[in-house]
Design an enzyme around this catalytic site. Structure first.
Site, PDB file in Angstrom:
ATOM      1  CB  SER A   1       0.460  12.649  -2.344  1.00 34.20           C
ATOM      2  OG  SER A   1       0.338  12.223  -1.010  1.00 34.20           O
TER       3      SER A   1
ATOM      4  CG  ASP B   1      -6.520   9.282  -1.239  1.00 33.18           C
ATOM      5  OD1 ASP B   1      -5.899   8.728  -0.314  1.00 33.18           O
ATOM      6  OD2 ASP B   1      -5.985  10.066  -2.034  1.00 33.18           O
TER       7      ASP B   1
ATOM      8  CG  HIS C   1      -2.626   8.247  -1.850  1.00 33.37           C
ATOM      9  ND1 HIS C   1      -3.167   9.503  -1.703  1.00 33.37           N
ATOM     10  CD2 HIS C   1      -1.282   8.403  -1.716  1.00 33.37           C
ATOM     11  CE1 HIS C   1      -2.202  10.373  -1.481  1.00 33.37           C
ATOM     12  NE2 HIS C   1      -1.051   9.739  -1.502  1.00 33.37           N
TER      13      HIS C   1
END
Length: 431
Positions: free
Chosen positions: A298, A381, A410
């Site tokens: 991320s 995601d 995610h």
């Protein structure tokens, strides 16, 4: 007094008992299964995608159930909404096609016995042909060279404190404080070193998004690396809770601080902090003097690519679903990266902010990478859209490989983590 103590003990035991009796279910009572007619969820341009919908309770189809559905380009307003009654709990929806590379998204929900159940799926259309929308400034290289040169004038002023309470039989843990960006400006990290006093590759582990207290990570050291897991906001993990909450409040939208000024944008100190962390790691006497690794997911995946793009000491990277990628996508009617700063949600699309982001967009650092990389992403995601993460991956011209697990949102599977670690260890010659 004794009676009160017994009563308190009783309440405590009752609380523990109730919690044990009400452990959250690890699975859903009703499952909505979405099955693309291509097992890899990938399609050619102008090819139509169909999705089979199955509503299951206890693993068996639910009779006479209606679903609400909507589909269209990912993260944008849906092109079509509707209701479909499933025969014997099974149905099918054609979600259309695309004539340009990108992703389409189907969202489904069903109300059963008063409860709403949801699921979604994204289909990729020529995903490895997605090109970024963000421009590369002509002075990008000189901008970051100047920034690093100026930062090199700031003493590291490293403070390293052994933390035996976090150390293990095989790994020593230290709290590290490093000066960066300006005099008196510090960030923190936990250093983990194998106890064998042998040379080891060094590994930087930048954090995901948010304002959090970092925790020690010994897993990389147990695999043969000297690792530094950092935070980016100057939050000492030993800070008291009230001061920490005040910092969180002040930094709630830190990604937007000074977005209209490329020289003072919030992420400037963050990106330089990654270089400073590598300064520290490569100064350690146990560094093997050849292998510098960066890995994260991320925001950490973004900082992994940034570090490799501007610091040529980096040898190998492993980046998972990188944030801050192709942020300008929303200006071109397609999904951008986290934090969706130019989407309708924030209304941030002033010329100054768009220009600033060109110097910080992960795509432009991806173009500068010259070392081998391992990458991974999932199609479901909604935080770091696959349109944006693939735009970054496709911009890398260095040797690269990617693991796509389309069903991932995610997060990532343990199997993917294992592949990443095996790849990094092999590259660094760790037996």
């Amino acid at each position: 007094m004794k009676l009160l103590s017994y009563f308190s003990l009783f309440l405590g035991l009752l609380s523990i008992t109730l919690k044990a009796q009400n452990t959250p279910a690890p699975i859903k009572l009703v499952d909505i299964l979405l099955t693309a007619n291509h097992p890899d969820w990938n399609y050619k341009l102008n090819e139509e995608a169909t999705v089979k919908i199955s509503i299951l309770r206890y693993g068996s189809p639910v009779d006479n159930v209606e679903i609400e559905y909507q589909y269209g380009p990912e993260q944008l307003n849906p092109e079509k909404k509707g209701i479909l009654k499933l025969k014997n709990g099974v149905g099918e929806i054609n979600i259309g096609t695309m004539n340009t590379p990108g992703f389409r998204q189907l969202k489904v929900q069903a109300k059963i016995d008063g409860y709403v159940y949801k699921n979604e799926i994204k289909a990729g259309y020529a995903p490895f042909e997605i090109q970024p929308t963000v421009s590369l400034p002509k002075d990008f290289d000189s901008f970051w060279k100047k920034a690093i040169d100026e930062n090199n004038k700031i003493p590291m002023d490293a403070v390293v404190t052994h933390k035996p309470e976090f150390s293990t039989a095989t790994v020593d843990v230290y709290l590290v404080r490093l000066q960066n960006y300006k005099l008196g400006n510090y960030f923190y990290g936990y250093l983990s070193k194998p106890k064998d006093n042998k040379p080891h590759p060094v590994l930087l582990n930048p954090p995901g998004a948010g304002v959090k207290k970092i925790v020690p990570v010994t897993a990389y050291a147990e695999k043969g690396f000297i690792s530094l897991s950092i935070e980016i906001h100057g939050v000492n993990p030993e800070i008291n809770e009230s001061n920490f909450q005040e910092m969180r409040k002040n930094l709630s939208d830190y990604w937007a601080i000074n977005l209209n000024n490329k020289d003072n944008y919030y992420y400037k100190s963050v990106y330089l902090g990654c270089v400073r962390a590598i300064d520290f790691l490569t100064s350690l006497p146990e560094f093997d003097k050849k292998n510098v690794v960066v890995t994260g997911g991320s925001q950490g995946g973004a900082l992994t690519i940034v570090a490799a793009g501007i610091d040529k000491r980096v040898n190998y990277i492993s980046s998972f679903y990188p944030a801050l990628s192709d942020n300008s996508g929303y200006l071109y009617n397609r999904a951008g990266g986290w934090p969706s700063m130019f989407s309708d949600k924030y209304q941030n699309n002033s010329p100054e902010k768009i220009k600033t982001m060109e110097y910080y967009d992960v795509v432009n650092f991806a173009k500068k990478i010259s070392v081998p990389g391992f990458y991974s992403a999932g199609y479901n995601d909604n935080t770091c859209s696959p349109t944006s993460t693939l735009a970054a991956f496709n911009s890398v011209t260095a040797p690269k490989e990617i693991v796509i697990t389309p069903i991932s949102a995610h997060w990532r599977f343990g199997e993917t983590d294992d592949q990443s670690m095996k790849w990094l260890r092999e590259k660094c010659g760790i037996q």
